[in-house]
Design an enzyme around this catalytic site. Sequence first.
Site, PDB file in Angstrom:
ATOM      1  N   ASN A  90       0.841  -1.203   0.000  1.00 19.79           N
ATOM      2  CA  ASN A  90       0.000   0.000   0.000  1.00 19.79           C
ATOM      3  C   ASN A  90       0.874   1.251   0.000  1.00 19.79           C
ATOM      4  O   ASN A  90       1.964   1.279   0.592  1.00 19.79           O
ATOM      5  CB  ASN A  90      -1.007   0.012   1.159  1.00 19.79           C
ATOM      6  CG  ASN A  90      -0.395  -0.171   2.523  1.00 19.79           C
ATOM      7  OD1 ASN A  90       0.620  -0.819   2.691  1.00 19.79           O
ATOM      8  ND2 ASN A  90      -1.030   0.416   3.533  1.00 19.79           N
TER       9      ASN A  90
ATOM     10  N   GLU B 138       0.314   5.290   0.691  1.00 13.42           N
ATOM     11  CA  GLU B 138      -0.643   6.291   1.168  1.00 13.42           C
ATOM     12  C   GLU B 138      -0.265   7.693   0.703  1.00 13.42           C
ATOM     13  O   GLU B 138       0.802   7.914   0.122  1.00 13.42           O
ATOM     14  CB  GLU B 138      -0.708   6.216   2.709  1.00 13.42           C
ATOM     15  CG  GLU B 138      -1.233   4.860   3.151  1.00 13.42           C
ATOM     16  CD  GLU B 138      -1.453   4.735   4.650  1.00 13.42           C
ATOM     17  OE1 GLU B 138      -0.950   5.589   5.417  1.00 13.42           O
ATOM     18  OE2 GLU B 138      -2.138   3.771   5.046  1.00 13.42           O
TER      19      GLU B 138
ATOM     20  N   CYS C  36      -4.330   0.687  -2.233  1.00 14.19           N
ATOM     21  CA  CYS C  36      -4.172  -0.589  -1.522  1.00 14.19           C
ATOM     22  C   CYS C  36      -3.093  -1.456  -2.169  1.00 14.19           C
ATOM     23  O   CYS C  36      -2.836  -1.374  -3.386  1.00 14.19           O
ATOM     24  CB  CYS C  36      -5.474  -1.374  -1.558  1.00 14.19           C
ATOM     25  SG  CYS C  36      -6.783  -0.685  -0.550  1.00 14.19           S
TER      26      CYS C  36
ATOM     27  N   GLU D   6      -3.249  -4.670  -2.794  1.00 15.37           N
ATOM     28  CA  GLU D   6      -3.805  -5.604  -3.789  1.00 15.37           C
ATOM     29  C   GLU D   6      -3.973  -4.921  -5.143  1.00 15.37           C
ATOM     30  O   GLU D   6      -3.627  -5.489  -6.185  1.00 15.37           O
ATOM     31  CB  GLU D   6      -5.176  -6.129  -3.344  1.00 15.37           C
ATOM     32  CG  GLU D   6      -5.164  -6.879  -2.038  1.00 15.37           C
ATOM     33  CD  GLU D   6      -5.434  -5.969  -0.839  1.00 15.37           C
ATOM     34  OE1 GLU D   6      -4.875  -4.861  -0.769  1.00 15.37           O
ATOM     35  OE2 GLU D   6      -6.196  -6.400   0.032  1.00 15.37           O
TER      36      GLU D   6
ATOM     37  N   CYS E  55     -10.428  -4.882   0.695  1.00 10.77           N
ATOM     38  CA  CYS E  55     -11.592  -3.987   0.690  1.00 10.77           C
ATOM     39  C   CYS E  55     -12.479  -4.315  -0.512  1.00 10.77           C
ATOM     40  O   CYS E  55     -12.087  -5.063  -1.420  1.00 10.77           O
ATOM     41  CB  CYS E  55     -11.138  -2.526   0.659  1.00 10.77           C
ATOM     42  SG  CYS E  55     -10.522  -1.988  -0.953  1.00 10.77           S
TER      43      CYS E  55
ATOM     44  N   CYS F  10     -11.003  -3.509  -3.993  1.00 15.75           N
ATOM     45  CA  CYS F  10      -9.991  -4.478  -4.437  1.00 15.75           C
ATOM     46  C   CYS F  10     -10.633  -5.799  -4.848  1.00 15.75           C
ATOM     47  O   CYS F  10     -10.166  -6.451  -5.772  1.00 15.75           O
ATOM     48  CB  CYS F  10      -8.938  -4.686  -3.354  1.00 15.75           C
ATOM     49  SG  CYS F  10      -7.822  -3.270  -3.222  1.00 15.75           S
TER      50      CYS F  10
HETATM   51  N1  THU Z   1      -5.213  -1.462   2.785  1.00 14.34           N
HETATM   52  C1  THU Z   1      -4.660  -2.305   1.868  1.00 14.34           C
HETATM   53  O1  THU Z   1      -3.603  -2.009   1.291  1.00 14.34           O
HETATM   54  N2  THU Z   1      -5.300  -3.458   1.591  1.00 14.34           N
HETATM   55  C2  THU Z   1      -6.397  -3.905   2.248  1.00 14.34           C
HETATM   56  O2  THU Z   1      -6.820  -5.025   2.019  1.00 14.34           O
HETATM   57  C3  THU Z   1      -7.086  -3.051   3.213  1.00 14.34           C
HETATM   58  C4  THU Z   1      -6.451  -1.732   3.483  1.00 14.34           C
HETATM   59  C5  THU Z   1      -4.486  -0.252   3.134  1.00 14.34           C
HETATM   60  C6  THU Z   1      -5.094   1.038   2.720  1.00 14.34           C
HETATM   61  C7  THU Z   1      -4.482   1.988   3.715  1.00 14.34           C
HETATM   62  O3  THU Z   1      -3.194   2.356   3.273  1.00 14.34           O
HETATM   63  C8  THU Z   1      -4.315   1.159   4.969  1.00 14.34           C
HETATM   64  O4  THU Z   1      -4.357  -0.202   4.550  1.00 14.34           O
HETATM   65  C9  THU Z   1      -5.367   1.399   6.049  1.00 14.34           C
HETATM   66  O5  THU Z   1      -6.628   1.333   5.523  1.00 14.34           O
END
Ligand code: THU
Length: 129
Positions: free
Chosen positions: A43, A45, A54, A56, A90, A93
Site C-alpha cells: 500500500n 498512502e 491498496c 492488492e 476492501c 480491491c
Molecule cells: N489497505 C490495503 O492495502 N489493503 C487492504 O486489504 C485493506 C487496506 C491499506 C489502505 C491503507 O493504506 C491502509 O491499509 C489502512 O486502511
Amino acid sequence: MRTDAELVDAARRAAEKAYAPYSNFRVGASVLTSEGAMFSSANVENAAYPVSQCAEANAINFAVSQGMTTIPVVAVACIDAADVAGAYPCGRCRQIMSEFGVERVLVTTGVGEVRDHSLDDLLPFRFEL
Ligand code: THU
C-alpha cells in the site's frame, strides 16, 4: 510452480516496503498469474487520504501493466500487530480481483494463520459485463 507459501512469503516481504505513515497499517500483496509469474506490491498512502492505494490494487495493476490478464491467486499480508482479524481486501480491491479472474484469495492473520477463500465467497453477486 509457485506454492501458496511462497506467495504468502512474498506478500509479507512486500509489506516491508509499504508507505503507510498515516495508518501505520502496512499491507503487502502478491499475485500469481496463469503463466506462473509472480508480482508483488504494497500500500502507498497519501496526505490526501483517499488518494492512497491498496496493496492488492497495486500488485494487480503492476501485473496487468506487464501484460498479464489472468491472475488466479492473490495473497495478502499485513505485518502490523493490529492485524489480528486478517488482511481482508476492501470491496474495491475485490472488484478489481474480479476483473482479472482471481479465484482464490489467501488472507493472512496476525496470529500466523493463512485462510484460503474463494473470490465467490468474498464477492457474491458481483458486477460483471
Ligand atoms: N489497505 C490495503 O492495502 N489493503 C487492504 O486489504 C485493506 C487496506 C491499506 C489502505 C491503507 O493504506 C491502509 O491499509 C489502512 O486502511
